[in-house]
Each structure stands twice: as structure tokens, then as C-alpha cells.
Design an enzyme around this catalytic site. Structure first.
Site, short mmCIF file in Angstrom:
data_model
loop_
_atom_site.label_atom_id
_atom_site.label_comp_id
_atom_site.label_asym_id
_atom_site.label_seq_id
_atom_site.Cartn_x
_atom_site.Cartn_y
_atom_site.Cartn_z
N SER A 55 -70.11 -0.01 -16.37
CA SER A 55 -69.84 -1.15 -15.12
C SER A 55 -68.16 -0.38 -14.61
O SER A 55 -67.68 0.67 -15.11
CB SER A 55 -69.50 -2.34 -15.92
OG SER A 55 -68.11 -2.15 -16.53
N LYS A 56 -68.02 -0.85 -13.47
CA LYS A 56 -66.72 -0.51 -12.86
C LYS A 56 -65.57 -0.52 -13.62
O LYS A 56 -64.46 0.03 -13.56
CB LYS A 56 -66.36 -0.98 -11.44
CG LYS A 56 -66.14 -2.17 -11.37
CD LYS A 56 -65.96 -2.64 -9.90
CE LYS A 56 -65.41 -4.07 -9.76
NZ LYS A 56 -65.30 -4.68 -8.41
N ARG A 57 -65.75 -1.56 -14.44
CA ARG A 57 -64.52 -1.83 -15.31
C ARG A 57 -64.35 -0.91 -16.49
O ARG A 57 -63.07 -0.43 -16.75
CB ARG A 57 -64.65 -3.25 -16.06
CG ARG A 57 -64.79 -4.62 -15.28
CD ARG A 57 -64.87 -5.82 -16.16
NE ARG A 57 -64.51 -7.01 -15.43
CZ ARG A 57 -63.29 -7.20 -15.04
NH1 ARG A 57 -62.18 -6.74 -15.44
NH2 ARG A 57 -63.10 -8.48 -14.20
#
Length: 507
Positions: free
Chosen positions: A263-265
Site C-alpha cells: 500500500s502507499k502507506r
RNA sequence: GGCCCGUUCGUCUAAGGGCUAGGACACCACCCUUUCACGGUGGUGAUACGGGUUCGAAUCCCGUACGGGCUACCA
């Protein structure tokens, strides 16, 4: 293959394009080019509540950066348009209604509150997320439970409703995935997915089938997260167009971060890019870093993406796009997920920087230096610098530190390194060096070194003790290519200027 | 919980019945380098577990465990 190969990438324009999406693009592109087919990009923007300004254009910018240009799309045109699902809205209702008439789907009038209530009422420890399925639909407000007159009345008064597929009971649904082989599902375990939403837009499930049919898609590729909804799509193909017309499917393995699906996290948390290019969320203003801006070459990005889930069976790891088109086969795509390793990603980039000719680096490096305030006016000079430092750059951004001293006199040379062992003898040596270099008729690496060593011998000094100070004078720090090569490229005037300057700082 | 997919060094992977289980990244050591890298040589390190099938299994089958995905009027 008898029919012309047509594949599509169908992104939802809701934000940045991450690694997984880019790999899906790549595999689609490689497959299309390998079989001399067409690569289509279709924008799946059926959820109007998730509209994000600029996201669509951003997707095309990423494809452009990688050189993966579609044959047909919103931007490229084509005879199967429109290529934006929101512009195809009117098309879908007809198919949904056809399904209702044929008994494969039904109208459902349940409100959001009623659905919430159902999920809550039927929730048990053993069934934490109840589905709107064959056992539940008889308890809800739909055209299966309501009388015909009541249904007609509700429709006539424009009551908000959706159309749901009526999943058959106890039917075994199977298909052959190009990567995984045969996959089976039990229809009674699949819920009655919404096909047409209350706002008249289709859901992904209906739209993907209708559009793949209308656009004559021969091979449909997507991420593994879609596998569970495959039975719905297969049934729709069977009901609407005939199973024999269905494209071949392949579900790509997921790209995993340290904790499950990337994920971009993860990027923010572990300090590596996840998106192809920088993406700024227009609502929050949050910037998510991209591979491009981080200093990756598109060649390297493509290369590392290709190897995340595929290999050609040999020990080759560096591939050009043409290589990949030649060697790519769906059969060699893995079925298991792959963890993204940023260290390895950087290695690919380093390999590509070393491999690329100076001409291939000239533009990105020149641009980068200019953007960082350096004045790059002479292309030949830039080429020499790149040639000299490219092997020590892992990321394009490393060129800034590695070549800055070629474009500007070091502001704060590391004098401490010199001072600790500085003495009058060395001072004299450099005075003498300046004199000798001034007289040099040929300014090249060999003569510069020869002269340097001759003078050192005269002063009875070891060249090794003098080369570090010389380096600090020219570079400013303890890094960079060979000192004489640096002096060579810098030229006589600049080299002498820098020695003089440091000498005056030392006295 | 249910359904689906998966499981070879820490990571990416090779080996699709017969090997000392190969390579790459990372890591460590040494060499090269009168800076830092590059490069070179070597090293540590894996077939999840249990049953079958077979003369022989990382490879085929079954079970268990573990991991992941899905379970919205999102894609």
C-alpha cells in the site's frame, strides 16, 4: 491465435498508480506486443463518489514516462470508444434489464438502512459478514419477494433500486486461468452482487463484462484480488454473450509489502516509493513519492517490475523492453505473491545507469542538475562528467552530489582533512605544482599525473600524502573519480583557481 | 467465520521424479583502488510439517500449519 489479440488495462482513476498497477500495465503491454495485438486503456470511473481530479491524466503520464503507449484510449482514440465508462453509462442498463427479463437478475429496493439492518441481524460469530445471497434474498424487498404489481408500481414511481444478479444454487462454476490452471467455485457461496447501481451506473462486475465484449477483448488480465469475483463475471458472460466468447483470464500474483498487499502507506512507513510518479492528493495536499522523482530510470523501473513475478528461466536479470517482448510468456508468470524489495530495486537502477550510454543519461541528468541550480551549458562537458561518475550513482539523484563540483567550486571544502597533516613543505609543493601546470602544453590525465609525481619526488614527498589534499581542493570532499581525471575535465583555469583558493584558505 | 489463492536461503527466484538444491539482492571476509565507489574472489544462508505414490520426491496426491486475498449500490 486466430483472432487479433486485444488486451486492456482498466484503471479506476482514484489516485496514484502503484507498482502493482504498473506491472499489470507492463504485462498487458508485453503480451499485446508479443502477439502483435492491441493494448487498450479503459477508464473505469463508474463510482462518481470516488472521482479524483487529475488522476486520469496522471495515469497516462506514468505510461508515457515508461514508454508503454496504448493503441487505444481516451487520449489515443480508437474505434471502440468511448473509453471512459462514465461516458458509456446508457449502454449498460439494457444488458442489466435483459438479465432481469431472462430470470438471471432481479430488482432490489432495499435501502442502505435496510441492508445495514440485515447485516446486523444475521451477524453471528460463525458468520461475521452475512451476504445478500440465495438464503437472504427471500427475506428482502426485491422483485423476487414482491408481487408483480407492487414491483411495477415501485418502478413507475422511480423508487430507488438496484439490479442484482441471481446467483444459481448448487452450480459448480469453473474456468481455466492462464497462470493458475483450473479454478472452481460453488455458486451457492457467492452473493447476489449488484450489477446496476441506484444512480444508473453499472458496478465493475457488469461494466467489465459488457465492455470486454464490446471492445472485443481476447485476454483479460488483472490482479489476484479479483479472483473471488470471477464466478460472477463468468456467469454474466454465459448469460449475456455466450461462454465461448469469453476472453481468456489470467490473475496476476499480488505485490506484497512488509505486511500484506503493498500500500502507499508502506512507502511512507519504510521510505521507498510505491507510485510510478509523484502524486499529490488534490484534497489533502499529501504528496506520495514516485519512482521517477526518486531517481529511477524508466528502463530500470520496467525491468524490476517485470521480474517481480516473472523470469525467463535463465539467470538473466537485465532486460530491455524488446527483450521482454521477445521472452515474456504468461505461463512463466508465478502464481504466488512477491514481496517488493527496495534494495534490489535500487540495484536494478544502478545496473541500468552503468549499462546506459551517456546519450541516454544526458537528458535526465542535465534536467536534474539544472533543477538543482547548476548551470549546464556545455553538452560535451556534461557528457564527460556523466561518463566519469555514472558508475558510482545508484539513483539519478546521486548525480547531484557526484557531479556538483564539476559545475560549481566547492563552497565549503573539507579543510579539516587537509589541516591535520599540513605543513610548509606541502604548501611549497602546491605552489610549485601551480607553476608547472601553468606551463603544461597538453592538459590530460597522463601528463597531469606525471608532472604531479615528478614534483613530489623533487620535494621528497610521497604522492599519496598529496593526493588527498589535491582531491579536497578540487572536489571539496573525500569522494569522486580519480583526481587527475577530475582535473582533466575541469580544465586548466578552474583547476588552478581551486588550488589557489584552498591555499589561501589554509594560510 | 466462509470462500479462493499460495508456501525453495531474510528478499526475488532456478531446478516441471534422479544435484554437493543453482543464480541475484542484502550481509560478512579478502583482493583491487595512494579518496569513495565500480569490479573480482570466497563465505553465511532455503525445499513449512506429517502421511502416502515411487527404486528414487523440492518436484505428483492427501492432510495439517502458516501466509495472503475477497467477503460494499469501491474498483
Amino acid at each position: 491465435m486466430d483472432k487479433k489479440v486485444r488486451v486492456r488495462f482498466a484503471p479506476s482513476p482514484t489516485g496514484g498508480l502503484h507498482l502493482g498497477g504498473m506491472r499489470t500495465v507492463l504485462y498487458n503491454y508485453l503480451f499485446a506486443k508479443k502477439y502483435k495485438g492491441d493494448f487498450i486503456v479503459r477508464i473505469e470511473d463508474t463510482d462518481q463518489s470516488r472521482y479524483v481530479a487529475g488522476a486520469e491524466e496522471y495515469i497516462f503520464d506514468c505510461l508515457k514516462w515508461c514508454g508503454l503507449e496504448p493503441n487505444e484510449s481516451v487520449q489515443h482514440g480508437g474505434s471502440y470508444g468511448p473509453y471512459r465508462q462514465s461516458e458509456r453509462k446508457e449502454l449498460y442498463r439494457k444488458y442489466a434489464e435483459q438479465l432481469v427479463n431472462d430470470g438471471y437478475a432481479y430488482y432490489a429496493f432495499d435501502t442502505t438502512e435496510e441492508l445495514d439492518k440485515m447485516r446486523n441481524d444475521f451477524k453471528t460469530e460463525k458468520n461475521p459478514s452475512p451476504q445478500y445471497d440465495h438464503s437472504i434474498r427471500t427475506k428482502m424487498r426485491n422483485s423476487l419477494t414482491l408481487t408483480d404489481t407492487k414491483v411495477k408500481e415501485l418502478l413507475a414511481t422511480n423508487t430507488r433500486h438496484v439490479i442484482r444478479i441471481k446467483m444459481p444454487e448448487q452450480e459448480s462454476i469453473s474456468f481455466t486461468d492462464m497462470i493458475r490452471g483450473e479454478v472452481n467455485f460453488d455458486s451457492s457461496l457467492v452473493d447476489d452482487k449488484v450489477l446496476l447501481k441506484a444512480d444508473g451506473m453499472p458496478t465493475y462486475h457488469l461494466a467489465v463484462v459488457v465492455d470486454d465484449y464490446l471492445m472485443e477483448i481476447t485476454h483479460a488480465f488483472r490482479g489476484e484480488e479479483w479472483l473471488p469475483s470471477a464466478p460472477v463475471h463468468i456467469l454474466l458472460w454465459k448469460y449475456l454473450f455466450g461462454i465461448e466468447k469469453m476472453p481468456e483470464w489470467a490473475h496476476f500474483p499480488l505485490i506484497l509489502g512488509p505486511n500484506g498487499k503493498l500500500s502507499k502507506r508502506d512507502g511512507a512507513k519504510y521510505g521507498f516509493p510505491v507510485f510510478a510518479m509523484n502524486w499529490t492528493d488534490p484534497k489533502t495536499g499529501d504528496l506520495t513519492e514516485g519512482f521517477k522523482e526518486k531517481g529511477f530510470l524508466p528502463e530500470a523501473f520496467i525491468n524490476l517490475l517485470a521480474l517481480l513475478g516473472w523470469n525467463d528461466g535463465t539467470e538473466q536479470e537485465i532486460f530491455t523492453v524488446d527483450d521482454l517482448i521477445d521472452k515474456f510468456t504468461m505461463e512463466r508468470v508465478h502464481s504466488s505473491g512477491a514481496h517488493f524489495d527496495y534494495e534490489k530495486a535500487k540495484w536494478f537502477n544502478h545496473e541500468w545507469i552503468k549499462k546506459l550510454e551517456v546519450s541516454g543519461l544526458r537528458f535526465p541528468v542535465g534536467e536534474l542538475l539544472t533543477k538543482n541550480g547548476f548551470i549546464v551549458s556545455d553538452e560535451t562537458y556534461l557528457d564527460k562528467v556523466i561518463e566519469l561518475v555514472k558508475d558510482r550513482c545508484t539513483l539519478l539523484t546521486d548525480f547531484i552530489e557526484q557531479s556538483s563540483f564539476f559545475f560549481a567550486t566547492p563552497e565549503h571544502p573539507d579543510l579539516d582533512t587537509i589541516k591535520s597533516k599540513w605543513n610548509d613543505q606541502k604548501q611549497l609543493f602546491f605552489r610549485e605544482l601551480i607553476r608547472a601546470y601553468k606551463l603544461l602544453s597538453l592538459w590530460n590525465t597522463v601528463d597531469l599525473e606525471k608532472t604531479f609525481k615528478e614534483i613530489a619526488a623533487v620535494h621528497q614527498l610521497k604522492p599519496g600524502e598529496l593526493m588527498l589534499p589535491f582531491r579536497i581542493m578540487l572536489v571539496g570532499g573525500k569522494f569522486g573519480p580519480g583526481v587527475f581525471e577530475i582535473a582533466d575535465v575541469l580544465g586548466k583555469t578552474e583547476t588552478l583557481k581551486r588550488i589557489e583558493k584552498t591555499l589561501s584558505l589554509l594560510s
